[in-house]
Design a protein around this motif. Structure first.
Motif, PDB file in Angstrom:
ATOM      1  N   ASP A 193      10.308  13.317 -37.972  1.00 56.15           N
ATOM      2  CA  ASP A 193      11.345  12.872 -37.042  1.00 56.15           C
ATOM      3  C   ASP A 193      11.407  11.359 -36.916  1.00 56.15           C
ATOM      4  N   THR A 250      14.949   5.033 -37.957  1.00 56.35           N
ATOM      5  CA  THR A 250      13.570   5.251 -38.412  1.00 56.35           C
ATOM      6  C   THR A 250      13.025   4.049 -39.179  1.00 56.35           C
ATOM      7  N   ARG A 273      19.871   8.389 -40.059  1.00 59.20           N
ATOM      8  CA  ARG A 273      18.620   8.127 -39.331  1.00 59.20           C
ATOM      9  C   ARG A 273      18.089   6.720 -39.594  1.00 59.20           C
TER      10      ARG A 273
END
Length: 236
Positions: free
Chosen positions: A46, A62, A59
């Motif tokens: 995640d 990240t 994402r």
């Protein structure tokens, strides 16, 4: 060679950001350590930077969050030791806000460098190594003759030596370059789980950004304090 301390003469401020970063990294790892099996793996997926996702524009957060994750106690300890030794002097010349921006930008550049070489990888990138590499780059530019106390291992014997920063950090980046290029023949370019091109990317970003954030007067002040000490020591 393992650095354990350096010359802090001329440092005028308390490195609060470095301390907070160290504490935050430790707390995140403790939380990760307390998770069990699948939960830990999910946590890393995640918040780690998965190249196959980031390279598609997904994402992107990240790229920052992965800087605060680590794969082992040794991984964490090594990174935090380098931040402890070298971060305070760099923070002093950049100021607290400048230093955290510099740290995050070099960390992002480091992760992006590894992803650029490994766009299809499903292995999450984790670790502060890239950001730490940026700090090392700043240190060697700002204080190339800074005195660094380093542990040297000679078989079963351990001793300490006093090395100029350009030797200590120069040896480190040369090792990263060698291992990085040797790893290019490997599909993941992560020999032994180490993303060498993240280290190289972070170091190059640090070289490029250091004077954007460093205050020249503070740099001169630290250099003068160190030089004054060296002059007095030689004249004794």
């Amino acid at each position: 060679m393992i650095p354990i301390s350096d010359d802090n003469r001329g440092r005028r401020s308390t490195p609060y950001v470095s301390y907070i970063l160290i504490i935050l990294n430790i707390l995140v790892f403790l939380y990760q350590f307390l998770l069990n099996g699948d939960a830990e793996y999910t946590f890393i997926l995640d918040w780690g930077a998965v190249p196959a996702q980031v390279s598609k524009g997904d994402r992107l957060f990240t790229l920052v969050s992965c800087i605060f994750l680590h794969g082992s106690w040794l991984h964490l300890g090594g990174n935090m030791l380098f931040l402890w030794v070298f971060g305070d002097n760099v923070e002093d010349v950049m100021g607290h806000v400048g230093f955290i921006l510099f740290y995050l930008l070099t960390g992002i550049a480091a992760s992006a460098s590894q992803i650029w070489l490994n766009t299809d990888s499903l292995i999450p990138l984790v670790g502060a190594s890239g950001a730490i590499s940026g700090v090392l780059a700043a240190y060697i530019v700002l204080f190339p003759r800074g005195r660094v106390v380093s542990l040297i291992f000679l078989g079963i014997f351990v001793t300490t030596v006093l090395l100029p920063a350009w030797v200590m950090i120069g040896y480190w980046i040369a090792l990263q370059l060698l291992q990085g290029f040797l790893s290019l023949g490997i599909r993941t370019a992560q020999t032994g789980g180490v993303a060498y091109f993240a280290h190289i990317g972070g170091f190059l970003a640090g070289l490029a950004l250091v004077w954007l954030f460093a205050d020249r007067d503070r740099t001169s002040s630290q250099r003068a304090a160190r030089q004054g000490y060296e002059t007095n020591r030689r004249n004794r």
